[in-house]
Enzyme design. Structure first.
Site, PDB file in Angstrom:
ATOM      1  N   LYS A  55       9.734   8.644   4.169  1.00 42.14           N
ATOM      2  CA  LYS A  55       9.080   7.559   4.916  1.00 42.14           C
ATOM      3  C   LYS A  55       9.068   7.890   6.398  1.00 42.14           C
ATOM      4  O   LYS A  55       8.041   7.746   7.068  1.00 42.14           O
ATOM      5  CB  LYS A  55       9.803   6.226   4.662  1.00 42.14           C
ATOM      6  CG  LYS A  55       9.498   5.647   3.287  1.00 42.14           C
ATOM      7  CD  LYS A  55      10.421   4.499   2.921  1.00 42.14           C
ATOM      8  CE  LYS A  55      10.124   4.056   1.476  1.00 42.14           C
ATOM      9  NZ  LYS A  55      11.110   3.099   0.942  1.00 42.14           N
ATOM     10  N   GLN A  99      16.001  -0.503   2.664  1.00 40.53           N
ATOM     11  CA  GLN A  99      15.937   0.297   1.434  1.00 40.53           C
ATOM     12  C   GLN A  99      16.843  -0.324   0.372  1.00 40.53           C
ATOM     13  O   GLN A  99      18.028  -0.543   0.611  1.00 40.53           O
ATOM     14  CB  GLN A  99      16.367   1.745   1.751  1.00 40.53           C
ATOM     15  CG  GLN A  99      16.236   2.700   0.584  1.00 40.53           C
ATOM     16  CD  GLN A  99      14.789   2.902   0.147  1.00 40.53           C
ATOM     17  OE1 GLN A  99      13.892   3.106   0.954  1.00 40.53           O
ATOM     18  NE2 GLN A  99      14.560   2.841  -1.164  1.00 40.53           N
ATOM     19  N   ASP A 122       7.432  -4.664   3.311  1.00 38.80           N
ATOM     20  CA  ASP A 122       7.526  -4.536   1.860  1.00 38.80           C
ATOM     21  C   ASP A 122       6.940  -5.766   1.159  1.00 38.80           C
ATOM     22  O   ASP A 122       6.669  -5.718  -0.043  1.00 38.80           O
ATOM     23  CB  ASP A 122       8.989  -4.373   1.434  1.00 38.80           C
ATOM     24  CG  ASP A 122       9.326  -2.949   1.026  1.00 38.80           C
ATOM     25  OD1 ASP A 122       8.389  -2.184   0.731  1.00 38.80           O
ATOM     26  OD2 ASP A 122      10.524  -2.614   0.990  1.00 38.80           O
TER      27      ASP A 122
END
Ligand code: NDP
Length: 300
Positions: A55, A99, A122
């Site tokens: 990422k 994460q 997200d």
């Protein structure tokens, strides 16, 4: 013999990233804004390490700023919440990604819902979940968004198609259902209590598998000509001439399905690359929203 079109996630993801990079350049030149994405990794899960590294790399390659925070596995919920609050208040940070999974002592829901909704790239927080369900808007979770972009790229208009989503998780299945409904598909959602999954699959023009069970969907479950999107990522060990080796497979029995489907995503190289590309796309969307800029005005 019939052979399905292979849906090339790597190529489509590269196109999405190239568009993001062009938009980032315009944002900097016209508005003096450089989108920033902060990723928080708690603990040392090896798979998460790989994701976070990828990422960061792709964020920088698109011309954006990448902020990485690594916290020890012993981090408390209060410490992580304090960190989220700092990033929420930092104007250089437009997107924040925590994460998952988090260590046991931390309540994931509490952390995700503490993210400023406009920075929740997200799309997992309660506000963004509600916006998608009620208005078809908000920050869209990256994996289902990636699936949708692949479907649109290969099929164009999805209106009226019969779609089956196998899996009802908050991360993939449910937001996928909402997106397909928004695109005017007739949507069915299957899960572990579904009575006759094979029959449900045979009715679907579009089949999305997000289960987490290697090769569970068989070739003869697939409607001839259907479009198959395989979200599953399963690591299996297989016997070969040099002994046993590890391999990634999806939730669909690809070798059988490729002879029946109209189009199908491979694993790897299908949905996987689209997920990070959509994270970058969401970060640009977030940076625009936080600066009062219409993303459509960035197209060059
Ligand atoms: P979850 O484990 O959260 O959800 C799995 C879903 O599958 C559940 O709804 C479950 O039903 C359903 N299910 C389980 N067994 C069966 C069965 N025998 N028949 C029908 N349905 C079943 O997984 P996720 O949604 O998080 O992920 C799904 C897969 O996608 C995983 O392989 C994951 O690795 C992969 N993934 C890939 C990503 C990518 O970038 N390509 C990103 C995210 C995930 P129930 O609700 O009844 O338990």
């Amino acid at each position: 013999p019939h052979q399905a079109r292979i849906i090339d996630g790597r190529a489509t993801a590269a196109k999405v990233r190239a568009k993001v990079a062009r938009q980032v350049a315009v944002l900097a030149a016209r508005h003096g804004v450089t989108p920033g994405l902060a990723v928080i990794l708690v603990g040392e899960d090896p798979a998460s390490e790989v994701y976070v590294r990828n990422k960061g790399k792709q964020t920088r390659e698109a011309g954006m700023r990448s902020f990485e925070t690594r916290l020890p596995a012993s981090t408390t919920q209060a410490e992580l919440l304090a960190h989220v609050a700092r990033l929420n208040a930092d104007a250089a940070v437009h997107g924040i990604l925590v994460q998952l999974p988090l260590p046991r002592q931390i309540d994931e829901r509490a952390i995700i819902d503490a993210l400023a909704p406009q920075k929740d790239v997200d799309g997992f927080s309660l506000i963004n979940t509600g916006l998608l369900a009620a208005r078809g808007s908000g920050m869209i979770p990256c994996t289902p968004l990636g699936c949708l972009l692949l479907l649109k790229e290969y099929l164009g208009d999805l209106g009226g198609q019969r779609a089956l989503v196998v899996g009802r998780s908050n991360l993939v299945g449910k937001p996928m259902m909402q997106l397909l409904l928004r695109e005017h598909c007739t949507v069915t959602v299957a899960h572990s209590r579904t009575r006759d999954l094979a029959e449900e699959c045979r009715r679907a023009d579009i089949l999305i598998a997000a289960i987490g069970k290697p090769k569970m969907i068989k070739g003869d479950w697939i409607r001839p000509g259907a479009t198959v999107i395989d979200v599953g990522i399963n690591r299996i060990s297989e016997a070969s001439s040099e002994g046993s080796r590890e391999r990634l497979v999806g939730d669909v029995d690809f070798d059988a399905a490729v002879g029946v489907a109209g189009a199908i995503t491979p694993v790897p190289g299908g949905v996987g690359p689209m997920t990070i590309a959509c994270l970058l796309k969401n970060t640009v969307t977030a940076a625009c929203a936080q600066n009062g800029i219409d993303p459509a005005s960035l197209s060059v």
